[in-house]
Scaffold this motif. Structure first.
Motif, short mmCIF file in Angstrom:
data_model
loop_
_atom_site.label_atom_id
_atom_site.label_comp_id
_atom_site.label_asym_id
_atom_site.label_seq_id
_atom_site.Cartn_x
_atom_site.Cartn_y
_atom_site.Cartn_z
N ASN A 240 0.97 -1.15 -0.10
CA ASN A 240 -0.14 -0.10 0.15
C ASN A 240 0.78 1.28 -0.14
N GLU A 241 0.22 2.36 -0.07
CA GLU A 241 1.05 3.51 -0.13
C GLU A 241 1.89 3.76 1.10
N ASP A 242 1.54 3.54 2.24
CA ASP A 242 2.45 3.70 3.30
C ASP A 242 3.53 2.74 3.29
N GLU A 243 3.51 1.64 3.03
CA GLU A 243 4.45 0.35 2.71
C GLU A 243 5.34 1.11 1.79
N GLY A 275 -5.21 3.60 -1.99
CA GLY A 275 -6.40 4.16 -1.24
C GLY A 275 -7.53 4.68 -2.27
N GLN A 276 -8.11 5.80 -1.95
CA GLN A 276 -9.12 6.28 -2.60
C GLN A 276 -8.66 6.94 -3.87
N LYS A 277 -7.28 6.88 -4.39
CA LYS A 277 -6.59 7.19 -5.37
C LYS A 277 -6.43 5.85 -6.46
N GLY A 278 -7.14 4.64 -6.04
CA GLY A 278 -6.83 3.62 -6.83
C GLY A 278 -5.47 2.82 -6.67
N CYS A 279 -4.99 2.59 -7.80
CA CYS A 279 -3.69 1.58 -7.66
C CYS A 279 -2.76 1.93 -8.79
N ILE A 280 -1.55 1.54 -8.91
CA ILE A 280 -0.67 1.53 -9.94
C ILE A 280 0.06 0.21 -9.95
N ALA A 281 0.20 -0.43 -11.08
CA ALA A 281 0.81 -1.70 -11.49
C ALA A 281 1.67 -1.71 -12.50
N LYS A 282 2.77 -2.59 -12.49
CA LYS A 282 3.57 -2.86 -13.65
C LYS A 282 4.01 -4.35 -13.86
N HIS A 283 3.79 -4.56 -15.02
CA HIS A 283 4.38 -6.21 -15.59
C HIS A 283 5.19 -5.91 -16.68
N GLY A 284 6.39 -6.24 -16.78
CA GLY A 284 7.31 -6.20 -17.88
C GLY A 284 7.55 -4.61 -17.89
N LYS A 285 7.24 -4.10 -19.23
CA LYS A 285 7.34 -2.69 -19.42
C LYS A 285 6.00 -2.18 -19.42
N GLU A 286 4.99 -2.72 -19.06
CA GLU A 286 3.56 -2.24 -19.00
C GLU A 286 3.35 -1.73 -17.61
N VAL A 287 2.84 -0.39 -17.50
CA VAL A 287 2.43 0.30 -16.31
C VAL A 287 0.93 0.73 -16.41
N PRO A 291 -8.16 3.76 -11.34
CA PRO A 291 -9.01 4.50 -10.13
C PRO A 291 -9.91 3.49 -9.00
N ALA A 292 -9.94 4.14 -7.97
CA ALA A 292 -10.61 3.40 -7.04
C ALA A 292 -12.18 3.26 -7.64
N LYS A 327 -8.53 -3.77 -12.13
CA LYS A 327 -10.06 -3.30 -12.14
C LYS A 327 -10.78 -4.27 -11.15
N ILE A 328 -10.47 -5.56 -11.30
CA ILE A 328 -11.18 -6.63 -10.43
C ILE A 328 -10.78 -6.32 -8.95
N GLY A 329 -9.45 -6.13 -8.88
CA GLY A 329 -8.99 -5.91 -7.48
C GLY A 329 -9.52 -4.55 -6.73
N SER A 330 -9.73 -3.74 -7.73
CA SER A 330 -10.26 -2.49 -6.92
C SER A 330 -11.87 -2.62 -6.63
N CYS A 331 -12.60 -3.63 -7.29
CA CYS A 331 -13.87 -4.02 -7.08
C CYS A 331 -14.14 -4.93 -5.76
N SER A 332 -13.10 -5.87 -5.71
CA SER A 332 -12.98 -6.76 -4.47
C SER A 332 -12.69 -5.80 -3.49
#
Length: 371
Positions: A240-243, A275-287, A291-292, A327-332
């Motif tokens: 998470n953002e704090d970690e 948190g309320q700003k959603g998430c960012i993720a990266k796999h290979g060169k894709e980022v 949104p939440a 997106k699924i992670g954001s929903c769950s």
């Protein structure tokens, strides 16, 4: 409805005999959560920082539980001021995968022959989690108090010092054989069993998912964590953002993006939740940045990251894109914060499915649901 699991618990020297689940989680000590909404004055009187998760001694746990009644905030979501359920980050993720997504899951750990242990086993097996890899031992089952403040933020104080748990030499190849993923949570007091589990799991061809646990754990035990990440054995890492801030503290331009880049240098998939700003993720060169879920009303943040991991792992198991996994992670993750505790209610699973449908995401087959 699927076939009901017949609980088959290992004794201390027994071998797991259940069919291999797709995903197995390692939670060395079974944990029972005591969840309550309390005012801020109680948080100032307990050890550790508000918002984190750090172990307390038995006498500290007893003090907190004794103080809850005088600091309770009435909640319409529960008829009792204190909600007691099977808990722990890994258990929350595994339960979410089995209950809401129909993914076959199991849990490795130990619980005691006491009321708390029975509660943990009954709760997990009721959601069709395979508990055949749990060792039943003499002693006490771990407990955790989860204090939810008026802004829905949670402060967690687990008490594991006297709890029974799986040791490194308890683990066998049968715990992992045939599985595809191993889910872990970073904890310095479990580092030996974590390292052994990773070694055996890698020999059996499993991918490894690691959650960074809490900003307190990252701050106090950052070096062993860095060594674990730099070993190259972690395939997927959630922070998470704090970690994330603690992970890259002291570096020039330290921010969630730089933490994501650091994690992606060592893991195939890296995710930083915001948190309320959603998430960012990266796999290979894709980022990707997702949104939440704006429609979700937060009652309790307990389990938000754990259930985000459930949805993300479901997406990976289904072979979905990085953006779809997020997106699924954001929903769950949004589904669990709508009620008290890290257990999603049937009504909130239905809320999640509607969110997924609205966004054109793959919804699990109804026959796999527990309800």
């Amino acid at each position: 409805m699927g076939v009901e699991i017949q609980p088959k618990i290992n004794d201390e020297n027994g071998d797991a005999a259940a069919a291999a689940p797709v995903i197995v989680g390692l939670q060395p000590a079974a944990l029972v959560d005591h969840v309550a909404r309390v005012d801020w004055s109680l948080l100032s009187r307990i050890p550790g920082e508000a918002g984190g998760s750090f172990p307390v001694a038995p006498e500290e746990l007893k003090f907190i539980l004794n103080e809850i009644d005088t600091h309770i905030i009435a909640s319409p979501e529960t008829t009792s001021p204190l909600k007691t359920i099977a808990g722990g980050s890994v258990a929350n993720t595994i339960r979410g995968l089995a209950a809401g997504f129909g993914v076959t899951c199991g849990i490795i750990g130990a619980c005691a022959k006491d009321d708390q242990g029975s509660l943990f086993m009954d709760n997990m097996s009721s959601y069709k989690v395979d508990i055949s890899r749990l060792r039943l031992k003499n002693g006490h089952t771990g407990q955790c108090v989860c204090l939810v403040d008026e802004l829905a933020n949670r402060t967690m104080r687990p008490c594991l010092s006297s709890a029974v748990k799986v040791q490194a030499d308890d683990l066998t190849t049968s715990d992992f054989k045939g599985c595809k993923w191993l889910v872990l949570r970073y904890a310095i007091f479990n580092i030996e069993v974590i390292q052994t589990a990773i070694r055996i799991a890698k020999q059996e061809g499993l991918c490894i998912s690691l959650d960074l646990a809490s900003f307190e754990m990252v701050r106090k035990f950052r070096l062993p964590l860095l060594q674990l990440l730099e070993s190259g054995s972690i395939d997927l890492c959630f922070a998470n953002e704090d970690e994330a801030a603690e992970l890259v503290r002291g570096e020039v331009g330290a921010d969630p993006e730089s933490a994501l880049e650091f994690l992606a240098n060592h893991c195939r998939w890296a995710v930083v939740t915001l948190g309320q700003k959603g998430c960012i993720a990266k796999h290979g060169k894709e980022v990707v940045r997702v949104p939440a879920i704006g429609e979700s009303k937060a009652v309790d943040a307990t389990g938000a990251g754990d259930l985000f991991a459930s949805g993300f792992l479901y997406g990976l198991v289904k072979g979905l894109s990085l953006e779809e996994c997020c997106k699924i992670g954001s929903c769950s993750g949004g589904s669990v914060i709508r009620s008290l505790g890290g257990e999603v209610t049937p009504e909130n699973w239905q809320w999640m499915y509607k969110q997924m449908q609205t966004k054109g995401l793959t919804v699990p087959e109804p026959d796999n649901f527990f309800f």
